[in-house]
Scaffold this motif. Structure first.
Motif, short mmCIF file in Angstrom:
data_model
loop_
_atom_site.label_atom_id
_atom_site.label_comp_id
_atom_site.label_asym_id
_atom_site.label_seq_id
_atom_site.Cartn_x
_atom_site.Cartn_y
_atom_site.Cartn_z
N GLU A 16 -22.62 -15.55 64.51
CA GLU A 16 -23.26 -15.04 63.29
C GLU A 16 -23.07 -15.99 62.10
N HIS A 17 -21.99 -16.77 62.09
CA HIS A 17 -21.77 -17.72 61.00
C HIS A 17 -22.78 -18.87 61.03
N LEU A 18 -23.39 -19.08 62.18
CA LEU A 18 -24.35 -20.18 62.32
C LEU A 18 -25.79 -19.69 62.38
N GLU A 19 -25.98 -18.38 62.19
CA GLU A 19 -27.33 -17.81 62.24
C GLU A 19 -28.27 -18.52 61.28
N GLY A 20 -29.46 -18.80 61.77
CA GLY A 20 -30.47 -19.43 60.93
C GLY A 20 -30.43 -20.94 60.93
N LEU A 21 -29.38 -21.53 61.48
CA LEU A 21 -29.31 -22.99 61.55
C LEU A 21 -30.08 -23.47 62.77
N SER A 22 -30.59 -24.67 62.67
CA SER A 22 -31.38 -25.25 63.76
C SER A 22 -30.51 -25.54 64.98
N PHE A 23 -31.16 -25.70 66.10
CA PHE A 23 -30.47 -26.10 67.33
C PHE A 23 -29.76 -27.43 67.10
N GLU A 24 -30.41 -28.35 66.39
CA GLU A 24 -29.81 -29.65 66.12
C GLU A 24 -28.53 -29.50 65.29
N CYS A 25 -28.52 -28.59 64.34
CA CYS A 25 -27.31 -28.37 63.54
C CYS A 25 -26.21 -27.78 64.41
N HIS A 26 -26.55 -26.86 65.31
CA HIS A 26 -25.57 -26.35 66.26
C HIS A 26 -24.99 -27.51 67.08
N GLY A 27 -25.86 -28.38 67.55
CA GLY A 27 -25.42 -29.55 68.32
C GLY A 27 -24.53 -30.46 67.50
N PHE A 28 -24.86 -30.63 66.22
CA PHE A 28 -24.02 -31.44 65.33
C PHE A 28 -22.64 -30.81 65.19
N PHE A 29 -22.58 -29.49 65.11
CA PHE A 29 -21.28 -28.80 65.04
C PHE A 29 -20.48 -29.06 66.32
N PHE A 31 -20.71 -31.67 68.14
CA PHE A 31 -20.24 -33.06 67.98
C PHE A 31 -18.97 -33.10 67.14
N LEU A 32 -18.89 -32.32 66.07
CA LEU A 32 -17.73 -32.36 65.18
C LEU A 32 -16.44 -31.96 65.88
N GLY A 34 -16.18 -32.13 69.33
CA GLY A 34 -16.16 -32.72 70.66
C GLY A 34 -16.20 -34.24 70.66
N ASN A 35 -15.91 -34.87 69.53
CA ASN A 35 -15.96 -36.33 69.49
C ASN A 35 -14.58 -36.95 69.69
N ARG A 36 -14.54 -38.24 69.87
CA ARG A 36 -13.30 -38.94 70.20
C ARG A 36 -12.27 -38.95 69.07
N ARG A 37 -12.69 -38.66 67.84
CA ARG A 37 -11.75 -38.63 66.72
C ARG A 37 -11.00 -37.30 66.61
N GLN A 38 -11.56 -36.26 67.21
CA GLN A 38 -11.01 -34.92 67.09
C GLN A 38 -9.54 -34.88 67.51
#
Length: 149
Positions: A16-29, A31-32, A34-38
């Motif tokens: 529900e916190h991501l409601e209304g965001l695009s699929f690409e924005c979900h994918g960007f999240f 990435f945040l 799931g990336n090597r810096r995490q």
């Protein structure tokens, strides 16, 4: 090369916190966290330019997604410091991992990020004094202190 495992729960897609965001924005999240810096704490440093290079997205869109995720309290950003709220909650609480999380907090020079972490995980606030003590010391002492933990 084998990578680290970053848990992804299927509830992310209808959070529900991501409601209304695009699929690409979900994918960007994704990435945040799931990336090597995490880091296990969810706290790490990354610049807009690094995210543009890593994702192939235009800088305008990266900044738009960062703003949307900040507004929805999924992340906290302070300069190059980034905190993915909730990432640590999904990690196993093993001693080595907890030591790594404490080291992440000690290395973090952003008071805003540290406070956001302690607000999310108040049961770890006892580490706050260690963070303050370490940051107040010269960098050579910080390395010494961390190596003796």
């Amino acid at each position: 090369m084998a990578g680290r495992f970053h848990p992804l729960y299927d509830g992310l897609w209808d959070d529900e916190h991501l409601e209304g965001l695009s699929f690409e924005c979900h994918g960007f999240f994704v990435f945040l966290f799931g990336n090597r810096r995490q880091r296990p704490s969810g706290i790490y440093r990354v610049t807009d330019e690094q995210m543009v290079a890593d994702t192939g997205l235009p800088v305008r869109r990266v900044r738009e997604y960062l703003a949307a995720l900040t507004d929805r309290r999924r992340i906290v950003r302070d300069g190059a410091w980034l905190f993915v709220a909730g990432y640590f909650k999904r990690q196993p609480k093993q001693v080595r991992l907890l030591d790594g999380v404490k080291s992440d907090l000690i290395a973090c020079t952003s008071e805003l990020i540290r406070e956001a972490f302690f607000d999310k995980y108040p049961h770890l606030r006892q580490w706050s004094a260690d963070c303050q003590e370490t940051i107040a010391r010269p960098s050579g002492d910080r390395i010494t202190k961390m190596s003796h933990q």
